[in-house]
Design a protein around this motif. Structure first.
Motif, mmCIF file in Angstrom:
data_model
loop_
_atom_site.group_PDB
_atom_site.id
_atom_site.type_symbol
_atom_site.label_atom_id
_atom_site.label_comp_id
_atom_site.label_asym_id
_atom_site.label_seq_id
_atom_site.Cartn_x
_atom_site.Cartn_y
_atom_site.Cartn_z
ATOM 1 N N UNK A 24 -37.084 24.082 -49.581
ATOM 2 C CA UNK A 24 -37.189 23.535 -50.932
ATOM 3 C C UNK A 24 -36.630 22.110 -50.924
ATOM 4 N N UNK A 25 -37.368 21.209 -51.528
ATOM 5 C CA UNK A 25 -36.979 19.791 -51.521
ATOM 6 C C UNK A 25 -35.956 19.511 -52.619
ATOM 7 N N UNK A 26 -34.799 20.107 -52.506
ATOM 8 C CA UNK A 26 -33.763 19.890 -53.512
ATOM 9 C C UNK A 26 -32.560 19.148 -52.944
ATOM 10 N N UNK A 27 -32.727 18.585 -51.775
ATOM 11 C CA UNK A 27 -31.647 17.813 -51.162
ATOM 12 C C UNK A 27 -32.170 16.430 -50.800
ATOM 13 N N UNK A 28 -31.296 15.465 -50.808
ATOM 14 C CA UNK A 28 -31.684 14.087 -50.533
ATOM 15 C C UNK A 28 -32.356 13.942 -49.169
ATOM 16 N N UNK A 29 -31.862 14.680 -48.185
ATOM 17 C CA UNK A 29 -32.429 14.589 -46.841
ATOM 18 C C UNK A 29 -33.876 15.002 -46.773
ATOM 19 N N UNK A 30 -34.217 16.077 -47.483
ATOM 20 C CA UNK A 30 -35.603 16.541 -47.482
ATOM 21 C C UNK A 30 -36.494 15.549 -48.213
ATOM 22 N N UNK A 31 -35.999 14.986 -49.300
ATOM 23 C CA UNK A 31 -36.768 13.960 -50.005
ATOM 24 C C UNK A 31 -37.011 12.746 -49.133
ATOM 25 N N UNK A 32 -36.005 12.344 -48.390
ATOM 26 C CA UNK A 32 -36.138 11.198 -47.488
ATOM 27 C C UNK A 32 -37.144 11.500 -46.373
ATOM 28 N N UNK A 33 -37.128 12.720 -45.874
ATOM 29 C CA UNK A 33 -38.071 13.106 -44.813
ATOM 30 C C UNK A 33 -39.508 13.042 -45.328
#
Length: 133
Positions: A24-33
């Motif tokens: 789930x894209x609920x963390x800054x790292x996943x959004x950045x990826x």
């Protein structure tokens, strides 16, 4: 999606990235990826086990791209359902067609036309959203 299989798919020739599922894209790292996949003219990211992310220069442009992405995917699924191999255009034809799509300025006009249709028939929008009372 094969971007040399149909005219609609050629809008995305050289502009699609694929990204493995990262949760789930609920963390800054996943959004950045995910954002990192949108480099070098990429307008569509196919997120494995999730769906498509489409971006554009405006809401109308993003909607236009999503509209034609869906049409391109439908055409490919139908073509593949025959069991025959896809008939792909040569690379240079796909690149030329992609450039022709780039020159097209129809996104704003098409988006405005669809909005006018929905404004004239609010019940249609309700049905599309699945939120009719």
């Amino acid at each position: 999606m094969e971007t040399r299989a149909s005219q609609n798919s050629m809008l995305f020739h050289g502009r699609i990235a694929r990204l493995s599922y990262g949760g789930v894209a609920n963390a800054e790292g996943e959004g950045a990826r995910i954002a990192g996949a949108l480099s070098d003219g990429i307008s569509v990211v196919m997120l494995d086990n999730h769906g498509a992310l489409v971006v554009g220069s405006s809401v109308a442009d993003a909607w236009y791209r999503l509209y034609f992405l869906e049409r391109a995917c439908q055409a490919q699924v139908l073509a593949q359902s025959t069991g025959s191999p896809l008939r792909l255009v040569p690379e240079d034809v796909a690149a030329h067609t992609a450039a022709q799509w780039d020159a097209d300025e129809g996104a704003e006009a098409l988006f405005a036309a669809v909005r006018r249709q929905l404004d004239r028939d609010p019940a249609r929008l309700c049905r599309l959203r699945g939120q009719c009372l």
